[in-house]
Structure formats: C-alpha cells, structure tokens
Motif scaffolding. Structure first.
Motif, PDB file in Angstrom:
ATOM      1  N   LEU A  82       0.571  -1.177   0.132  1.00 59.21           N
ATOM      2  CA  LEU A  82      -0.101   0.127  -0.008  1.00 59.21           C
ATOM      3  C   LEU A  82       0.764   1.322   0.066  1.00 59.21           C
ATOM      4  O   LEU A  82       0.685   2.061  -0.415  1.00 59.21           O
ATOM      5  N   LEU A  83       2.154   1.214   0.756  1.00 60.95           N
ATOM      6  CA  LEU A  83       3.051   2.292   0.434  1.00 60.95           C
ATOM      7  C   LEU A  83       3.206   2.511  -0.921  1.00 60.95           C
ATOM      8  O   LEU A  83       3.255   3.847  -1.251  1.00 60.95           O
ATOM      9  N   ASP A  84       3.597   1.501  -1.768  1.00 60.88           N
ATOM     10  CA  ASP A  84       4.134   1.777  -2.838  1.00 60.88           C
ATOM     11  C   ASP A  84       2.754   2.447  -3.806  1.00 60.88           C
ATOM     12  O   ASP A  84       3.032   3.158  -4.701  1.00 60.88           O
ATOM     13  N   ILE A  85       1.530   2.013  -3.373  1.00 63.59           N
ATOM     14  CA  ILE A  85       0.547   2.594  -4.051  1.00 63.59           C
ATOM     15  C   ILE A  85       0.388   3.981  -3.964  1.00 63.59           C
ATOM     16  O   ILE A  85      -0.093   4.820  -4.852  1.00 63.59           O
ATOM     17  N   TYR A  86       0.579   4.435  -2.501  1.00 67.97           N
ATOM     18  CA  TYR A  86       0.545   5.702  -2.187  1.00 67.97           C
ATOM     19  C   TYR A  86       1.606   6.551  -2.918  1.00 67.97           C
ATOM     20  O   TYR A  86       1.356   7.855  -3.454  1.00 67.97           O
ATOM     21  N   ARG A  87       2.769   5.834  -3.270  1.00 75.70           N
ATOM     22  CA  ARG A  87       3.921   6.608  -3.842  1.00 75.70           C
ATOM     23  C   ARG A  87       3.603   7.113  -5.312  1.00 75.70           C
ATOM     24  O   ARG A  87       3.816   7.823  -5.977  1.00 75.70           O
ATOM     25  N   GLU A  88       2.672   5.698  -5.954  1.00 71.24           N
ATOM     26  CA  GLU A  88       2.345   5.901  -7.482  1.00 71.24           C
ATOM     27  C   GLU A  88       1.024   6.774  -7.695  1.00 71.24           C
ATOM     28  O   GLU A  88       0.629   7.388  -8.982  1.00 71.24           O
ATOM     29  N   ALA A  89       0.116   6.923  -6.846  1.00 77.12           N
ATOM     30  CA  ALA A  89      -1.259   7.331  -7.059  1.00 77.12           C
ATOM     31  C   ALA A  89      -1.020   8.703  -7.603  1.00 77.12           C
ATOM     32  O   ALA A  89      -2.039   9.194  -8.553  1.00 77.12           O
ATOM     33  N   PRO A  90      -0.180   9.562  -7.224  1.00 79.25           N
ATOM     34  CA  PRO A  90      -0.138  11.069  -7.600  1.00 79.25           C
ATOM     35  C   PRO A  90       0.164  11.092  -9.296  1.00 79.25           C
ATOM     36  O   PRO A  90      -0.091  12.112  -9.862  1.00 79.25           O
ATOM     37  N   ALA A  91       0.742  10.324  -9.829  1.00 78.84           N
ATOM     38  CA  ALA A  91       0.775   9.986 -11.196  1.00 78.84           C
ATOM     39  C   ALA A  91      -0.340   9.669 -12.106  1.00 78.84           C
ATOM     40  O   ALA A  91      -0.249  10.051 -13.165  1.00 78.84           O
ATOM     41  N   HIS A  92      -1.510   9.499 -11.364  1.00 83.44           N
ATOM     42  CA  HIS A  92      -2.702   9.241 -12.034  1.00 83.44           C
ATOM     43  C   HIS A  92      -3.414  10.325 -12.565  1.00 83.44           C
ATOM     44  O   HIS A  92      -3.490  11.360 -11.810  1.00 83.44           O
ATOM     45  N   ALA A  93      -4.380  10.242 -13.716  1.00 80.88           N
ATOM     46  CA  ALA A  93      -5.309  11.156 -13.974  1.00 80.88           C
ATOM     47  C   ALA A  93      -6.130  11.782 -12.950  1.00 80.88           C
ATOM     48  O   ALA A  93      -6.676  12.896 -12.739  1.00 80.88           O
ATOM     49  N   PHE A  94      -6.643  10.841 -12.013  1.00 83.80           N
ATOM     50  CA  PHE A  94      -7.679  11.092 -11.274  1.00 83.80           C
ATOM     51  C   PHE A  94      -7.115  11.744  -9.985  1.00 83.80           C
ATOM     52  O   PHE A  94      -7.943  12.091  -8.917  1.00 83.80           O
ATOM     53  N   SER A  95      -5.763  11.690  -9.819  1.00 89.71           N
ATOM     54  CA  SER A  95      -5.119  12.293  -8.399  1.00 89.71           C
ATOM     55  C   SER A  95      -5.496  13.296  -7.925  1.00 89.71           C
ATOM     56  O   SER A  95      -5.587  13.588  -6.624  1.00 89.71           O
ATOM     57  N   HIS A  96      -5.978  14.497  -8.701  1.00 87.96           N
ATOM     58  CA  HIS A  96      -6.328  15.900  -8.325  1.00 87.96           C
ATOM     59  C   HIS A  96      -7.859  15.619  -7.700  1.00 87.96           C
ATOM     60  O   HIS A  96      -8.256  16.958  -7.274  1.00 87.96           O
ATOM     61  N   LYS A  97      -8.577  14.656  -7.933  1.00 87.88           N
ATOM     62  CA  LYS A  97      -9.698  14.461  -7.436  1.00 87.88           C
ATOM     63  C   LYS A  97      -9.721  13.945  -6.051  1.00 87.88           C
ATOM     64  O   LYS A  97     -10.694  13.722  -5.672  1.00 87.88           O
ATOM     65  N   ILE A  98      -8.824  13.578  -5.466  1.00 89.90           N
ATOM     66  CA  ILE A  98      -8.627  12.776  -4.250  1.00 89.90           C
ATOM     67  C   ILE A  98      -7.557  13.337  -3.284  1.00 89.90           C
ATOM     68  O   ILE A  98      -6.963  14.342  -3.619  1.00 89.90           O
ATOM     69  N   THR A  99      -7.984  13.227  -2.178  1.00 90.94           N
ATOM     70  CA  THR A  99      -6.765  13.453  -1.099  1.00 90.94           C
ATOM     71  C   THR A  99      -6.346  12.347  -0.377  1.00 90.94           C
ATOM     72  O   THR A  99      -7.225  11.615   0.129  1.00 90.94           O
ATOM     73  N   LEU A 100      -4.984  11.974  -0.533  1.00 89.74           N
ATOM     74  CA  LEU A 100      -4.593  10.869   0.025  1.00 89.74           C
ATOM     75  C   LEU A 100      -4.099  10.684   1.499  1.00 89.74           C
ATOM     76  O   LEU A 100      -3.894  11.907   2.023  1.00 89.74           O
ATOM     77  N   LEU A 101      -4.643   9.792   2.115  1.00 90.60           N
ATOM     78  CA  LEU A 101      -4.227   9.829   3.669  1.00 90.60           C
ATOM     79  C   LEU A 101      -3.012   9.291   3.957  1.00 90.60           C
ATOM     80  O   LEU A 101      -2.348   8.478   3.136  1.00 90.60           O
ATOM     81  N   PRO A 102      -2.378   9.704   4.997  1.00 87.71           N
ATOM     82  CA  PRO A 102      -1.005   9.484   5.336  1.00 87.71           C
ATOM     83  C   PRO A 102      -1.041   8.029   5.647  1.00 87.71           C
ATOM     84  O   PRO A 102      -1.686   7.404   6.321  1.00 87.71           O
TER      85      PRO A 102
END
Length: 270
Positions: A82-102
C-alpha cells in the motif's frame, strides 16, 4: 424561431455534454439516482464533512475501533504494498480529485464509534445525551470498552475483495473480505457485541463492508478519470493479493481522532 422550451432543452443538453459526472456519484439515503452516472450533489459526500473543497483535511472529532496495519515485522507485506500505491497514485489522471491519507493512518475499521458531526439515534450512544461534549463521549465509551472482554481469536484474517467497486463507492478504497465463513461469523459476532456495549447501531450495521481507505474523493471523476481509476485499482488489488494473500491484523484498538489523518490509540481491546 425555436421556442423557449426548445432553447432550454438545448442548453441543458450542452451542459450535460460538458460536465461529465462519475458513475461513483454518491447518493444519499433514499436517493434513487445512484448508479446512473448522475451526481446527487455538487461535491462528493465527505466534502464539507471530512475535507474542505480544496482537499485539505477538516476537523472531524470522534472515536472508533480499528486495527492499524502492521508496519514492521512478518505481517507487514500489505503495508509495504500500500505504501508503493501511495507513491504511485499522484501520477494518475484522477489524483487531483482525491486527498491521499497518510500511510501511518492505514487501518481497517472494526466498529465505527461516535463523532461530533453525526449526533442522531443509531449513530450516537443511546444513553449519552445528544448534546454531551465529544470529549465526554470519548471518555464514557472508553470506560465501557476497558470492561469489555474481546473474546475473539486473533489475528483477524482478511483478504482483498477482487470485486469491482460499486457505483457509489468513491476512490480510493481497498475492500476486504473475511478469510472464510468462520472468520466472517467471528467478526459479525464481535461487531454485534460492540454495538450492544456502546449502544450504537448504524443503519448499515448488518451490511457493513470491511475496507482500508487510502484516499477520499473531493470531486467527481470524468469518464476518462473513472476508467483510469478502475484500471489502476484492478492492478493494485492484484498486486496486494499476490504480496499478502492473507492480511493478518492484531487486537482492535480504541482510538480517538481529531480528523481523518490520525487515529490515536487509547488502548487495545483485551
């Protein structure tokens, strides 16, 4: 000349073609629009409730019973993935529509407690006054849980739910399933006992889906963003299942929170 009604229909058609609403549009209870690709509000449910419109976390004091994911040791594979997913998520097109949790907050909720924003029967302890300060509610529920006997074999054994997210399920949630029928009965019995102890029984108590929330949605996804999200989620679920076929969780923790970024353990249930 076109009639006024014709002009109105044309304008509405153009508006509908311009603003694409996600199939994840979250309907409120009793709203029949869910699953038809029609937004039921200007923003997703938790905007203005847990998050500000710009994605900043909003105060949301309350209490809950959770199992944090192990971050070290032999059962830490799920957290590492899940930490790897946290690192990758900002590169996706939908990332500006979400707030990632710590990542430090990653957990599975065993039983939702009370919070300051939802003071209503079923969601607030029955014998605690609805106007009691949330700090008093935290203390009273803590006293009850210190006397509660867990009576539940550990670890809790969960696995990734491979099913596609539902129409009203916003990014980014990892649905979980009990490892087998016996584990499901164990968890449902525990939730029933906690409900009786805390005098809280939410409308979805019997339908509750276990999950790990990685991010909250702060705006609706376009069709293209939704496709990107679903494709990424399928790949991430596969990776998590391969890295950790069983997600093993220790004793549930009574936690208090001031917002969705941290769940502060008061004690383990024993």
């Amino acid at each position: 000349m076109p009639t006024t009604d014709t002009n109105r229909r044309t304008l509405l058609g153009l508006m509908g073609a311009t603003v694409l609403m996600s199939p994840h549009a979250q309907a409120q209870p009793g709203d029949g629009a869910a699953g038809r690709g029609v937004a039921t509000s200007k923003r997703p449910h938790d905007v203005g409730r847990k998050f500000w419109p710009d994605g900043r976390v909003k105060p949301f004091p309350g209490n809950t019973i959770v199992c944090h994911l192990p971050q070290q040791g032999e059962n830490a594979e799920a957290f590492g993935t899940l930490l790897d997913i946290y690192r990758e998520a900002p590169a996706h097109a939908f990332s500006h529509k979400i707030t990632l949790l710590p990542p430090s907050s990653y957990h599975m909720t065993v039983f939702g407690g009370a919070n300051d924003a939802e003071r209503k029967p079923g969601l607030w302890p029955a014998t605690i006054p609805l106007d009691a300060p949330i700090e008093e509610c935290d203390r009273l529920l803590g006293d009850r849980l210190r006397a509660f006997t867990l009576d539940c074999a550990l670890p809790l054994r969960m696995m990734v739910d491979p099913a596609e997210p539902g129409a009203n399920e916003g990014p980014l949630t990892m649905r979980l399933l009990p490892a087998d029928a016996a584990e499901d009965r164990k968890l449902r019995r525990l939730r029933d006992r906690l409900s009786a102890c805390l005098e809280i029984r939410a409308p979805d108590h019997d339908r509750y889906h276990f999950h790990i929330t990685l991010a909250y949605q702060i705006d609706w996804l376009t069709v293209q963003e939704d496709q990107d999200y679903r494709s990424a989620l399928r790949a991430w679920k596969t990776r998590l299942r391969q890295a950790s076929p069983l997600i093993l969780l220790g004793a549930p923790e009574y936690c208090v929170m001031t917002d969705m970024f941290a769940f502060n353990r008061q004690f383990f249930l024993a």
